[in-house]
Motif scaffolding. Structure first.
Motif, short mmCIF file in Angstrom:
data_model
loop_
_atom_site.label_atom_id
_atom_site.label_comp_id
_atom_site.label_asym_id
_atom_site.label_seq_id
_atom_site.Cartn_x
_atom_site.Cartn_y
_atom_site.Cartn_z
N GLN A 40 160.17 34.65 -23.37
CA GLN A 40 159.62 33.40 -23.86
C GLN A 40 160.58 32.84 -24.90
OE1 GLN A 40 155.44 34.51 -24.93
NE2 GLN A 40 154.96 32.49 -24.10
N GLU A 51 155.35 42.90 -20.11
CA GLU A 51 154.21 42.01 -19.84
C GLU A 51 152.96 42.44 -20.59
OE1 GLU A 51 152.44 39.82 -15.87
OE2 GLU A 51 153.08 41.91 -15.73
N HIS A 53 152.67 43.41 -23.46
CA HIS A 53 152.75 43.03 -24.87
C HIS A 53 152.81 41.52 -25.04
CE1 HIS A 53 154.84 47.18 -25.29
NE2 HIS A 53 153.54 47.31 -25.42
N GLN A 54 152.23 40.78 -24.11
CA GLN A 54 152.29 39.32 -24.15
C GLN A 54 151.72 38.76 -25.45
OE1 GLN A 54 153.43 36.76 -21.72
NE2 GLN A 54 153.27 35.86 -23.77
N GLU A 55 150.58 39.23 -25.86
CA GLU A 55 149.94 38.69 -27.07
C GLU A 55 150.81 38.97 -28.30
OE1 GLU A 55 145.77 39.23 -29.58
OE2 GLU A 55 145.87 39.81 -27.45
N ASN A 56 151.37 40.19 -28.38
CA ASN A 56 152.25 40.53 -29.50
C ASN A 56 153.49 39.65 -29.51
OD1 ASN A 56 150.90 43.13 -28.32
ND2 ASN A 56 151.19 43.57 -30.50
N THR A 58 153.95 36.60 -28.35
CA THR A 58 153.65 35.24 -28.79
C THR A 58 153.52 35.17 -30.31
OG1 THR A 58 152.53 34.76 -26.70
CG2 THR A 58 152.02 33.33 -28.57
N ARG A 59 152.85 36.17 -30.88
CA ARG A 59 152.68 36.20 -32.34
C ARG A 59 154.02 36.38 -33.04
NH1 ARG A 59 151.44 40.01 -36.47
NH2 ARG A 59 150.22 39.03 -38.13
N LYS A 62 155.97 33.13 -33.19
CA LYS A 62 155.45 32.20 -34.20
C LYS A 62 155.85 32.64 -35.61
CE LYS A 62 151.54 30.61 -31.40
NZ LYS A 62 150.06 30.52 -31.28
N THR A 430 142.56 47.12 -35.74
CA THR A 430 142.96 45.81 -35.23
C THR A 430 144.39 45.52 -35.69
OG1 THR A 430 141.95 44.77 -37.16
CG2 THR A 430 140.60 44.95 -35.17
N GLU A 431 144.87 44.38 -35.32
CA GLU A 431 146.25 44.02 -35.62
C GLU A 431 146.51 44.03 -37.12
OE1 GLU A 431 148.96 41.02 -33.20
OE2 GLU A 431 147.53 39.99 -34.52
N GLU A 575 149.96 27.11 -35.52
CA GLU A 575 149.65 27.00 -34.09
C GLU A 575 150.35 25.81 -33.44
OE1 GLU A 575 148.21 29.32 -32.55
OE2 GLU A 575 147.59 30.45 -34.34
#
Length: 933
Positions: A40, A51, A53-56, A58-59, A62, A430-431, A575
């Motif tokens: 990305q 794949e 770790h997609q959420e990680n 993206t974070r 950012k 959690t994260e 965001e």
């Protein structure tokens, strides 16, 4: 006598590329079934990730963009290309890695710190790590638009400046603290001031291995902070820009400091040291008057894993010189229990024995922690790639509690020792909720752990093993860590309530906290050992020191109030940052060459000029290197191309020339020139076992030798080899390698290396039959910084196969798995003996003689370690039917480690060898570059 003249550069090519196939580094771990790499992009970054770790990912993108927004106003530059971020979860240790040699790259491991180090006290480790690594890249961009920008801009930049600016700019983050304001950094520089031996610039400007091990970081950070607070940030940036834009920047450090600050660099450094003394001297005087630190048990540059037991204090002793071992202290003596390697944590139980975790480095690139049980003098592995780091016995000794981090999330598990299938995940965070060190209450009903929530300090909390709920203990300001239960249910722990880490005792019944130590540096890792009392590890002027206070007295006592757990504020992400949709990972975006280096070598036979380039993709899987050299004296070209796919597949092509003096007149040499073309293809680690120390490999090699030039009208030596010959072989090899490396020991510190190879001549080879070879290298660890190396090797080839040769000084070629046709016997020519059978022996005594660690002013040349070796080589080569008739050589060698460009080590070996054989031996001095192994 014959003599083969070899270029240093070509010698490295010839001797290194086959063994490099086994040692390819910096690649991401091999894919597991179903793994898929994606990419990305944002405005300034590109991230590669699995794949799952997609959420990680993206974070991280950012956060990286927000880091860019924070740092760019200071540097006022933006990289022309996107910075590559590789998101990894294949290592159980925090590691941010940056590289600007090929392209801006940050390798980010999804394992936050869980123990005492220089990052763990920060509010959020991820923005701090990204900001620190990205700062390096922005510093390198200051040379944009200049001639220096065409070359490797980091090559001659002192790491002290890179690290110092990166740490100084942490104050620009959106969180609460930076490391310059941390008790950990204050501790380290305070102890340097107390020592009254603040380091000279000539030492700090190098990456050195003397105490403190973090000197590049702490001196760099405080020096940059001194410049900024004394002269302002604008002058700091002006100095960095002017320095970075000089083509030969290291020659202009003093000129730029004089231009910007009105003083040369050495004068600024002296002013800086005066400032440090003024800042910390009064505090040190006060602390010295109040000091309560106990008695010394053991000192080391490293913090140790410790545990109490009914028989005595247990310590995993690591001193940087000797083999690691668990030792027990009782009756005022240390007693060795068992050797260890990469041990992380330890606990004991009177009946169950010792439980430990240690790191295993797998050939597939994973570095995972696992649990091992030691009982009745035997080790038993309890988990396989389970990634557990901290571990404790339950009171009955039948189960264990263990923590781990997977995909950045902390977990707590309950495991049954006798039943591997009986495991239970008790909790998952959690994260950015990080679970640190912990201990189990004597009742077994709850545990106390150091836990960190986002934008919060590390705090002690209790975890009920039945309700599986966390509960705060107190709201005392400070970082709390390393809890240890006492028999009465109270807790020992380390905390920096006063800005200095000390040992405290928390009494649940009385709701009081009692201070038991008052050190000048910091006190960590407390335990209670019968007979010794309080045992802890103290950060001091020259090392970490394990100390004890048999009967600790209260220094201060204060009450604490219970507080309820409450939600913590999390870092707010923008965001509005635009991020592209994920696409499949592409090798081609980063594989192109990014660096070109000139090559020059001259000796009495040849004069070589040329270029070297190399490259690799962002994942480190596809790697290549190319040399192109022209011998202007002899009008000959030499070439090397090597390609590696991680550490499994490799191909290489080498074309070079060898020069051999064939004249019988020693004062009037005439050189025969032969051409050699070699092709090698190799597949490594087809099969691995025994913690991947045993591996199976296969390869094919093609070697084409031909006569290029033969002197005439002179008296010549008799030929010993067919010069015009083609050898094509395919082979298999088995290797075993459990060698270990220690901080203060040159090369291998302890261990065994063994290989067995089989090769068969095939196709249009001028030779027929088979070749068998084996070698066994053993390094014996002696007390201190001394090792003994013993080596045995043997080979056999069929009557129609190529013969082996003995002699010369090329030790590296002995480590080739395939196309290994020669063995070194120092004190002789390269081809002293030949035969279809050989056997050799070697013994060496190696020692680190001196750690100099000093630069030559600000010029990018310094000296690191000085090591010495004495050796005896012996062996023979013969044909079937002949007898074993050995030749022997002995000698000594000094290895001088030169530091180039502040950051890189170049070993130079100066040696003398003497061959004892009257007909074949000779005595000579030699000089070569690089490690002998």
């Amino acid at each position: 006598m014959s003599k083969t003249i070899k270029s240093f550069l070509l010698l490295i090519m010839l001797s290194s590329f086959p063994t490099a196939f086994l040692n390819a580094a910096n690649f991401v771990a091999w894919d597991k079934k179903g793994d898929k790499w994606l990419q990305q992009t944002s405005t300034h970054f590109s991230i590669s990730y699995l794949e799952v770790h997609q959420e990680n990912a993206t974070r991280v993108l950012k956060i990286a963009e927000q880091v860019h927004q924070q740092l760019q106003p200071f540097f006022k530059v933006t990289p022309e290309k996107r910075t590559e971020i590789i998101l990894l979860d294949d290592i159980d240790n925090l590691s941010g890695h940056e590289s600007t040699l090929e392209y801006g790259e940050i390798r980010l491991v999804m394992s936050p710190p869980t123990d005492i180090n220089t990052i763990e006290i920060e509010d959020d480790w991820l923005p701090i790590t990204l900001a620190h690594e990205y700062s390096y890249i922005l510093q390198m961009q200051l040379s944009q638009g200049t001639l220096r920008g065409l070359f490797i801009s980091a090559e001659f930049t002192p790491a002290m400046l890179l690290e110092g600016v990166a740490i100084y700019l942490e104050k620009n983050n959106q969180l609460k603290t930076d490391r310059l304001d941390s008790s950990n950094f204050h501790m380290q520089i305070r102890l340097q001031v107390q020592s009254e031996q603040l380091q000279d610039l000539q030492k700090v400007v190098l990456h050195n291995r003397e105490w403190p091990l973090t000197s590049t970081y702490i001196y760099g950070a405080y020096f940059i902070n001194y410049l900024a607070k004394t002269y302002g940030e604008e002058k700091l940036l002006t100095f960095l820009e002017n320095y970075s834009q000089n083509l030969i920047s290291y020659l202009f450090l003093n000129r730029e400091t004089e231009k910007v600050y009105g003083k040369d660099f050495l004068t600024l450094w002296q002013d800086f040291k005066v400032d440090l003394n003024n800042e910390f001297s009064e505090q040190i005087k006060t602390l010295e008057k109040q000091e309560v630190d106990g008695e010394t048990l053991f000192s080391s540059p490293f913090i140790q894993a410790t545990a109490s037991s009914i028989e005595g204090l247990l310590v995993n002793k690591i001193n940087g010189e000797d083999r690691h071992e668990i030792a027990q202290y009782h009756d005022e003596k240390w007693h060795s229990i068992t050797p260890t390697n990469q041990l992380k944590d330890i606990d004991s139980h009177p009946q169950a024995g010792l439980i430990t975790t240690r790191t295993i480095n797998y050939v597939d690139g994973h570095q995972y922690n696992d649990i091992f049980l030691y009982n009745n003098n035997n080790w038993r592995r309890l988990t396989e790639r389970a990634r557990f780091t901290n571990v404790r016995f339950t009171p009955d000794g039948k189960s264990i509690l263990a923590t781990r981090i997977v995909a950045g999330l902390s977990e707590l598990w309950l495991l049954n020792i006798e039943n591997k299938n009986s495991t239970l995940k008790l909790w998952q965070g959690t994260e950015n909720v990080i679970l640190g060190e912990f201990d189990i209450a004597p009742s077994g009903e709850f545990l106390v752990a150091s836990i960190k929530y986002p934008q919060s300090q590390w705090k002690l909390m209790t975890f009920d093993l039945n309700s599986k709920q966390w509960k705060n203990i107190s709201d005392q300001q400070g970082n709390e860590n390393s809890p240890e239960f006492l028999a009465d249910g109270s807790i020992l722990y380390s905390a920096n309530y006063t800005g200095i880490s000390n040992i405290y005792r928390l009494d649940f019944k009385k709701s009081t906290i009692t201070q038991w130590t008052a050190v000048i540096g910091g006190a960590f890792q407390p335990i209670w050992q019968a007979g010794l009392g309080l045992v802890f590890q103290s950060y001091e002027k020259n090392s970490y020191t394990i100390r004890h206070i048999e009967k600790p007295e209260p220094i201060t006592v204060f009450a604490y109030s219970n507080v309820q757990h409450h939600d913590k504020k999390v870092l707010q992400l923008n965001e509005q940052i635009e991020i592209s949709p994920p696409v499949s990972y592409s090798t081609w975006q980063t594989i192109q060459p990014h660096s070109w280096l000139p090559v020059l070598y001259v000796d009495e036979v040849r004069s070589l000029v040329g270029l070297n380039t190399y490259g690799g993709d962002a994942l480190g899987r596809h790697n290549y290197e190319i040399y192109a050299l022209w011998d202007v004296k002899n009008k000959l070209g030499s070439y090397l191309f090597e390609y590696r796919y991680d550490n499994r597949w490799a191909i290489a092509y080498l074309h070079d020339y060898k020069f051999k003096n064939v004249s019988l007149d020693k004062l009037n040499p005439h050189y025969q020139i032969s051409s050699n073309q070699t092709y090698v293809a190799q597949r490594n680690h087809i099969f691995s076992a025994w913690e991947d120390k045993l591996s199976f490999h296969a390869g094919i090699s093609m070697s084409f030798d031909s006569l290029f030039y033969q002197p005439t009208n002179i008296q010549q030596t008799e030929p010993t080899f067919d010069i015009d010959a083609t050898e094509i072989t395919t082979g298999i090899a088995l290797t075993f390698d459990n060698r270990e490396y220690y901080f203060n020991v040159p090369d291998v510190g302890w261990g065994h290396y063994y290989d067995f190879t089989f090769e068969e001549n095939i196709l249009n080879s001028d030779f027929n039959g088979q070749k068998y070879q084996t070698q066994w290298r053993v390094t014996w660890d002696l007390p201190g910084r001394i090792t003994i190396l013993t080596r045995l090797s043997a080979g056999y080839s069929s009557d129609d196969a190529k013969r082996y040769s003995l002699g010369g000084n090329n030790l590296k070629q002995e480590m080739n798995l395939f196309d290994r046709n020669s063995q070194a016997i120092r004190g002789y020519d390269d081809v002293a003996l030949v035969g279809h059978v050989y056997a050799t022996q070697r013994i060496e005594i190696n020692s680190l003689l001196m750690r100099f660690e000093r630069n030559w002013g600000l010029f990018p040349l310094g000296m690191g370690d000085i090591a010495g070796t004495v050796f005896v080589d012996s062996g023979s080569a013969w044909d079937v039917g002949e007898k074993y008739d050995p030749i022997t050589g002995f000698g000594a060698q000094i290895q001088l480690e030169f530091k180039l460009g502040y950051n890189y080590a170049l070993p130079i070996n100066l040696g003398y060898a003497y061959g004892t054989d009257d007909a074949l031996g000779k005595d000579y001095f030699y000089l070569n570059f690089g490690s002998a192994y």
